[in-house]
Design a protein around this motif. Structure first.
Motif, PDB file in Angstrom:
ATOM      1  N   THR A  30       0.860  -1.179   0.000  1.00  0.00           N
ATOM      2  CA  THR A  30       0.000   0.000   0.000  1.00  0.00           C
ATOM      3  C   THR A  30       0.893   1.224   0.000  1.00  0.00           C
ATOM      4  N   PRO A  31       0.875   2.036  -1.050  1.00  0.00           N
ATOM      5  CA  PRO A  31       0.125   1.920  -2.289  1.00  0.00           C
ATOM      6  C   PRO A  31       0.573   0.691  -3.098  1.00  0.00           C
ATOM      7  N   ALA A  32      -0.358   0.145  -3.842  1.00  0.00           N
ATOM      8  CA  ALA A  32      -0.078  -1.048  -4.646  1.00  0.00           C
ATOM      9  C   ALA A  32       0.672  -0.675  -5.921  1.00  0.00           C
ATOM     10  N   ALA A  33       1.318  -1.674  -6.491  1.00  0.00           N
ATOM     11  CA  ALA A  33       2.035  -1.480  -7.754  1.00  0.00           C
ATOM     12  C   ALA A  33       1.069  -0.997  -8.833  1.00  0.00           C
ATOM     13  N   ASN A  34       1.522  -0.009  -9.601  1.00  0.00           N
ATOM     14  CA  ASN A  34       0.777   0.537 -10.738  1.00  0.00           C
ATOM     15  C   ASN A  34      -0.563   1.161 -10.354  1.00  0.00           C
ATOM     16  N   THR A  98       1.576  15.308  -5.871  1.00  0.00           N
ATOM     17  CA  THR A  98       1.161  14.716  -7.139  1.00  0.00           C
ATOM     18  C   THR A  98       2.384  14.402  -7.998  1.00  0.00           C
ATOM     19  N   GLY A  99       2.397  13.195  -8.566  1.00  0.00           N
ATOM     20  CA  GLY A  99       3.495  12.786  -9.429  1.00  0.00           C
ATOM     21  C   GLY A  99       3.584  11.277  -9.517  1.00  0.00           C
ATOM     22  N   THR A 100       4.644  10.793 -10.149  1.00  0.00           N
ATOM     23  CA  THR A 100       4.890   9.355 -10.237  1.00  0.00           C
ATOM     24  C   THR A 100       6.087   9.018  -9.357  1.00  0.00           C
ATOM     25  N   TYR A 101       6.056   7.815  -8.802  1.00  0.00           N
ATOM     26  CA  TYR A 101       7.066   7.384  -7.843  1.00  0.00           C
ATOM     27  C   TYR A 101       7.552   5.985  -8.158  1.00  0.00           C
ATOM     28  N   SER A 120       6.211   0.926  -9.390  1.00  0.00           N
ATOM     29  CA  SER A 120       5.822   2.321  -9.533  1.00  0.00           C
ATOM     30  C   SER A 120       4.378   2.517  -9.096  1.00  0.00           C
ATOM     31  N   PHE A 121       4.072   3.733  -8.689  1.00  0.00           N
ATOM     32  CA  PHE A 121       2.701   4.130  -8.426  1.00  0.00           C
ATOM     33  C   PHE A 121       2.577   5.627  -8.695  1.00  0.00           C
TER      34      PHE A 121
END
Length: 124
Positions: A30-34, A98-101, A120-121
């Motif tokens: 958590t957060p899950a993949a993708n 906000t963004g990608t990680y 990634s998430f």
């Protein structure tokens, strides 16, 4: 004469518990993949085996930011993973923007073998 020694060796290997030969596996995150999530304040990874806390950890990198096409990866500093039992957690000092990680983890269980992975998430 070699057959009894070979049979004894095979029986000895078969008698070793399977858990002693297993490595921890990531069961959930958590957060899950993708996934796309709303501003998380924590990260939790659950594994198949109890973890060795000092040898397990998480690194987090922001890989993309809205409105910045050439955003360089930015490591998220000041986070510390804590492992207790089968769960590794990170309490984030503030919600992720906000963004990608890219989350990279490494885990060590009682067998002392290090396994690692990444996923990634997106934060919306």
């Amino acid at each position: 004469m070699r057959f009894p020694a070979l049979a004894a060796a095979i029986l000895a290997v078969a008698a070793v518990p399977a858990t002693a030969l297993a490595h921890p596996k990531l069961l959930s995150a958590t957060p899950a993949a993708n996934s796309a999530v709303a501003k998380p304040t924590s990260i939790a990874l659950t594994f198949s085996e109890d973890l060795v806390a000092p040898l397990s950890g998480i690194d987090l990198v922001m890989t993309g930011m809205p409105g910045m096409a050439n955003h360089q990866p930015m490591p998220i500093k000041g986070i510390t993973a804590k492992a207790k039992g089968k769960t590794m957690t990170v309490a984030l000092p503030r919600p992720l923007p906000t963004g990608t990680y890219q989350l990279t983890w490494h885990a060590v269980a009682a067998d002392q073998h290090r396994i690692e992975g990444s996923y990634s998430f997106t934060v919306r």
